[in-house]
Design an enzyme around this catalytic site. Sequence first.
Site, PDB file in Angstrom:
ATOM      1  N   HIS A 191       0.832  -1.202   0.000  1.00 16.70           N
ATOM      2  CA  HIS A 191       0.000   0.000   0.000  1.00 16.70           C
ATOM      3  C   HIS A 191       0.866   1.251   0.000  1.00 16.70           C
ATOM      4  O   HIS A 191       0.575   2.230  -0.669  1.00 16.70           O
ATOM      5  CB  HIS A 191      -0.889   0.034   1.255  1.00 16.70           C
ATOM      6  N   GLU A 438      -3.330 -12.583 -15.887  1.00 16.30           N
ATOM      7  CA  GLU A 438      -2.195 -12.361 -14.987  1.00 16.30           C
ATOM      8  C   GLU A 438      -1.751 -13.649 -14.300  1.00 16.30           C
ATOM      9  O   GLU A 438      -0.879 -13.638 -13.443  1.00 16.30           O
ATOM     10  CB  GLU A 438      -2.512 -11.261 -13.964  1.00 16.30           C
ATOM     11  N   ASP A 462       1.513  -9.404 -11.794  1.00 18.08           N
ATOM     12  CA  ASP A 462       1.279 -10.757 -11.295  1.00 18.08           C
ATOM     13  C   ASP A 462       1.769 -11.816 -12.270  1.00 18.08           C
ATOM     14  O   ASP A 462       2.278 -12.849 -11.862  1.00 18.08           O
ATOM     15  CB  ASP A 462      -0.209 -10.968 -11.008  1.00 18.08           C
ATOM     16  N   CYS A 509      -1.825  -3.538 -18.503  1.00 18.34           N
ATOM     17  CA  CYS A 509      -2.028  -2.570 -17.414  1.00 18.34           C
ATOM     18  C   CYS A 509      -1.044  -2.742 -16.266  1.00 18.34           C
ATOM     19  O   CYS A 509      -1.139  -2.043 -15.261  1.00 18.34           O
ATOM     20  CB  CYS A 509      -3.464  -2.630 -16.904  1.00 18.34           C
TER      21      CYS A 509
HETATM   22  C1  PEP Z   1      -0.999  -6.667 -12.377  1.00 14.63           C
HETATM   23  O1  PEP Z   1      -0.951  -7.701 -11.720  1.00 14.63           O
HETATM   24  O2  PEP Z   1      -0.215  -6.402 -13.296  1.00 14.63           O
HETATM   25  C2  PEP Z   1      -2.004  -5.638 -12.088  1.00 14.63           C
HETATM   26  C3  PEP Z   1      -2.136  -4.590 -12.854  1.00 14.63           C
HETATM   27  O3  PEP Z   1      -2.750  -5.803 -10.968  1.00 14.63           O
HETATM   28  P1  PEP Z   1      -2.234  -5.484  -9.488  1.00 14.63           P
HETATM   29  O4  PEP Z   1      -0.920  -4.783  -9.610  1.00 14.63           O
HETATM   30  O5  PEP Z   1      -3.278  -4.639  -8.861  1.00 14.63           O
HETATM   31  O6  PEP Z   1      -2.140  -6.844  -8.904  1.00 14.63           O
HETATM   32 MG    MG Z   2      -2.603  -8.244 -10.456  1.00 13.46          MG
END
Ligand code: PEP
Ligand code: MG
Length: 585
Positions: A191, A438, A462, A509
Amino acid sequence: MFVKQGIAVSPGVAIGPAILIGKNELQIPHRYLTGDVVDFEISRLHGALQHVCEEIEEQEKLATEQLGAQYAAIFGAHLMLARDRKLIQEIEELIRKRRFAPEQAVQMVLRKRASQLRSLTNAYISERSLDLEDLEKRLMRHLLGEPHQELSNLKSEAIILAHNLTPSETAALDKKFIKAFATEVGGPTSHTAILAGALEIPAVVGLGHFLSELGGGGETVIIDGNEGLIYVDPDEATIGRYRAIEQEAKSRASLLISRQSVDDICTTADGARIIVLGNIEFPEEAEHCQERGAEGVGLYRTEFLYLGHQKERTEDEHFQAYKHVARTFGDSPVVIRTLDLGADKIPGTMKEYFSDFANPELGLRSIRVSLANKKLFKTQLRAVMRAAVEGNIWLMFPLVSSLLELRQAKMMVQDVCEDLEEENIYFRRKIPIGMMVEVPSAAILADEFAREVDFFSIGTNDLIQYTLAADRSDPAVARYYNAADPAILRLIEMVVKAGDEHKIPVTVCGQMCSDPKFVPLLMGAGVRRLSVTPPAVLEIRDLIGRVTMTQVREIASRARLMESARDIEAYLRGELRKIYQDADY
Ligand code: PEP
Ligand code: MG
């Protein structure tokens, strides 16, 4: 001078005097009260409580001004504790009946409560117990009269070097004065790291022990949030080099702003259309994305609604947040990802859903939590479907690992639509439904998944950790966690191919596409939609305008032939240098 390598979590560089926040416990005098001082000591306790409440209110105000009301939840929880009658009575009793000094009474009561909370779950440090620790630290500071550098009241520029910063401490930083921070512990997706990004303060975490090697603070330090480096007592040459980087970044930022109109369509130098979207954690960040020319929100991490929040969120709280973002973007897409709780994101109210296995990243997390807790999931889905009438909302499920799971989640959407219809509640039924890719199984079966969703979004954060078996939050395996690994490129290409064949949009993303060196590679691999952190939007749009499709395809072809992450990374750095070679900055 000494240099230390950690994990870069928020870009930018800063130079300034250090403020040290160590992990050393405050020294508590073990003393019992003698003589007729009980009333005086109790009034001292109340004085400290009063100061703590004022301090928290101040921080709450600052965080709300800087980042929006969502952050205030952290402080609301702390205030509730500082005003908890039962808790205060318990401390008072120890002072009156057992003649403990207030410092000792506070420590005993708060630690006992914190350990009771922790033993309820036997798992990760519970959010409530962290709040209690926070309160203990604050009270001790006032009781012991320790000269404390109140971070939120700081009126000159400084850089924080800390063992750890709690999310509440991070949210309370005043970015006018706190230029950067670095911590001994922490991983890239804590966080705290994500808050640093939202605050746009350069930050490095996971540095390992170094505070004990420093004096008492005041040393000149450089934080390099791009490379994950810190320099303590840098020599003149290093300071000069970083001043130049700082200056260059400033002029580059103003040039980027002056060069681009945020309304410009984003294309490559040879006219290929690329869409740049923004990643957000809080509704207020929607405006930050829009001001920089993002064409929508590619990832809204809704689990941050739960940050520091002690109760489950109501349907209306979800709805208001989604409505705000949807209205900000009007016809442009806003991808709302359903709750990705679990691993390092566990709200205090939901401990019972999580097991206490040592491997939370492989445990009950994300869509699995939503499917195991239908009430929680339905509340969120109802709010999303209702907010969909306010704009162009797309719904996305995180961490999908099997077709069955995807189908279950989609059936929940159907159920919710039927309920809303029966209840005569206004909502939009037909919205795009997609999934994050992911987990390696989803990438491998992308062809099958593509038949059942309207879009894909590749979560490289991930995908990398699960493919390379390297926990994304663990600094000990950070060197194994590498976006440049050939296996990652191979998986991304499989997903893009499946998306193209089934004519569904594919976005990336993960953090990877906020890093300029990977952008030409991703484009060359066929990615046409990138969802990046708000501060990266202008830079990535600018970079896209500098390359041609022929050039990026060539980059991807060359990278495909390489065998190691190290070679690919070095090659991509070189290519990026060439791209900027002729740049006017
Ligand atoms: C990811 O896993 O790339 C993602 C965008 O999700 P988070 O970082 O929230 O796990
Ligand atoms: Mg993720």
